[in-house]
Design a protein around this motif. Sequence first.
Motif, PDB file in Angstrom:
ATOM      1  N   ILE A   3      80.349  50.548  62.274  1.00  0.00           N
ATOM      2  CA  ILE A   3      79.449  50.267  61.158  1.00  0.00           C
ATOM      3  C   ILE A   3      80.259  50.295  59.857  1.00  0.00           C
ATOM      4  O   ILE A   3      81.081  51.188  59.656  1.00  0.00           O
ATOM      5  CB  ILE A   3      78.351  51.368  61.019  1.00  0.00           C
ATOM      6  N   GLN A   5      79.680  50.949  55.963  1.00  0.00           N
ATOM      7  CA  GLN A   5      78.726  51.267  54.901  1.00  0.00           C
ATOM      8  C   GLN A   5      79.326  50.843  53.562  1.00  0.00           C
ATOM      9  O   GLN A   5      80.535  50.908  53.353  1.00  0.00           O
ATOM     10  CB  GLN A   5      78.309  52.748  54.901  1.00  0.00           C
ATOM     11  N   PRO A  27      79.834  59.605  57.346  1.00  0.00           N
ATOM     12  CA  PRO A  27      80.843  59.245  58.352  1.00  0.00           C
ATOM     13  C   PRO A  27      81.160  60.384  59.315  1.00  0.00           C
ATOM     14  O   PRO A  27      81.232  60.185  60.524  1.00  0.00           O
ATOM     15  CB  PRO A  27      82.076  58.877  57.509  1.00  0.00           C
ATOM     16  N   CYS A  35      79.566  56.894  66.588  1.00  0.00           N
ATOM     17  CA  CYS A  35      79.478  55.827  65.585  1.00  0.00           C
ATOM     18  C   CYS A  35      80.658  55.963  64.647  1.00  0.00           C
ATOM     19  O   CYS A  35      80.813  57.007  63.999  1.00  0.00           O
ATOM     20  CB  CYS A  35      78.231  55.970  64.711  1.00  0.00           C
ATOM     21  N   LEU A  37      81.776  55.063  61.237  1.00  0.00           N
ATOM     22  CA  LEU A  37      81.267  54.525  59.981  1.00  0.00           C
ATOM     23  C   LEU A  37      82.443  54.449  59.011  1.00  0.00           C
ATOM     24  O   LEU A  37      82.992  55.477  58.618  1.00  0.00           O
ATOM     25  CB  LEU A  37      80.193  55.481  59.443  1.00  0.00           C
ATOM     26  N   THR A  39      83.765  53.031  55.192  1.00  0.00           N
ATOM     27  CA  THR A  39      83.088  52.888  53.903  1.00  0.00           C
ATOM     28  C   THR A  39      83.831  51.890  53.033  1.00  0.00           C
ATOM     29  O   THR A  39      85.051  51.996  52.875  1.00  0.00           O
ATOM     30  CB  THR A  39      83.052  54.251  53.182  1.00  0.00           C
ATOM     31  N   TYR A 482      70.527  52.223  64.033  1.00  0.00           N
ATOM     32  CA  TYR A 482      71.617  51.259  64.238  1.00  0.00           C
ATOM     33  C   TYR A 482      71.481  50.618  65.624  1.00  0.00           C
ATOM     34  O   TYR A 482      71.590  49.405  65.787  1.00  0.00           O
ATOM     35  CB  TYR A 482      72.982  51.936  64.180  1.00  0.00           C
TER      36      TYR A 482
END
Length: 489
Positions: A3, A5, A27, A35, A37, A39, A482
């Motif tokens: 993911i 962000q 995160p 996951c 994450l 940024t 998600y």
Amino acid sequence: MQILQVSAEYFPLLKTGGLADVTGALPRALRPLGCELRTLLPGFAEVLRGLHEPVEVGSCLTPWGQAVRVLRGELRDSGSADDTQGPVAYVADSAALYLRPGGPYETPDKRPHPDNHRRFAALAWVAARLARGLDPSWRPELVHGHDWHAGLVPACLAASGDRHVPSLFTIHNLAYQGLFPRSDYQGLGLPADWFQIEGLEFHGQLSFMKAGLHYADRISTVSPGYAREIQTPEFGCGLDGLLRHRSAVLSGILNGIDDRVWDPRRDAQLQARYDADSLDRRALNKAALQAELGLEPRPELPLFTVVSRLTEQKGLPLVLDGTDALVQRGAQLLLLGSGDSALEAAFQAKAGQHPGRVAVRLGYDEALSHRIFGGGDVALVPSRFEPCGLTQMYGLAYGCVPLVRRVGGLADTVTDADLVTLVDGSATGVVFERMDSADFGHAVQRMLALYRRPADWRQVQQAGMRQPLHWGDAAARYQALYRSMLPGR
Ligand code: ADP
Ligand code: GLC
């Protein structure tokens, strides 16, 4: 899951409010759930300084012809033990866009930077390029934007390429919408016919917030209460109709607090660390705080505190109007905040009227905010509206009993002390209803009465400290959200 962000703020690198606390915690909270994450941040000086071992993964040319380098590096928090591998960040690096005097959004004289539309459109275009594989070593399956600064992300994703990359847009505060004149829309690279009511136009202006709400696949906000409220005209800031229309894809996920940063058992800012079973140790912190701020060194006086941006949202005129009564009833008041200059001056005048009883510290001071929650007795949060609110949660975690208005995330996190909740042990604070001095004053009196009942007071402190506020539950909810957006996951 991979993911990306997108945010304008990230704690500890750059923070003007709770947004940074949230994006800085997510995160690590999501990592144990599988996951990853990453940024994407604008290349503000503070962000560039905090990026370890940056490498350039590529570059983009904005539709209006500005070059933006895209850097990848590691984010490490100073002073935390588990920092062997920090979360990964991408940075949109352009000195022309992001390196200048002032704050992230405003000039030194507190006016919006004149090219904010371009600064945050550039961020969105970089997000869209990353989603299409700009970094050959990592490609997000989903993009998660925060607040209006990332509002164009879903639109830029929709406008670029045929492969649909799903997007989640999180509202942290609907009151800040990123509105710009129509003329600013030209050149941003989005289709001309999207500037319409069924698009990103809002009363003749370009609205970054509306773009997020319109083009994202899913919308979330930071408490279940605020998710309901923003669908009403009272809290919807003119967007309630759109939010009602999209209510099937709108959800509220209550923020957590980062216990690597906010934990009274190991908070390095505190003179005395403590837990729910050693609350007596707070007295040392209170004495230190009274000494530091020039308050009378009287342990028996209840110390009411405020840590806040001084804006319309936070309802602080109630505190101002109530200060004389608070002092007459034998309390002290300590305020740490900055913002509205009229409020700043008015609180300073109050401190002048009540030396030793009212102390005001203007400015932004992260370390002092920890000492306030660790030594104060009451955390005042009388907001007009509050999407989630973190300071009442820091108060709960630190045994600094919150006094809040029943609104948004405040109502979702604090249980009013009454005869029933005191008996069943669920009371964690004092909650009032109306935005008026009488109701606020009554809440203060109830808080003072509670303070004078030491056994009940202790029970309320302990119930708050034992309330699960950490990121675990929230992270699981984001993960589920998600997953629901990624078929086959
Ligand atoms: P908002 O984001 O609307 O300002 P939150 O309660 O979600 O409200 O988050 C505010 C964050 O900013 C908290 O971490 C709070 O401790 C911090 N904060 C606000 N004002 C100050 C200040 N003057 N000094 C230090 N920290 C502050
Ligand atoms: C916003 C809201 C606040 C919330 C924070 C983090 O700044 O005003 O209520 O806690 O975002 O989500």
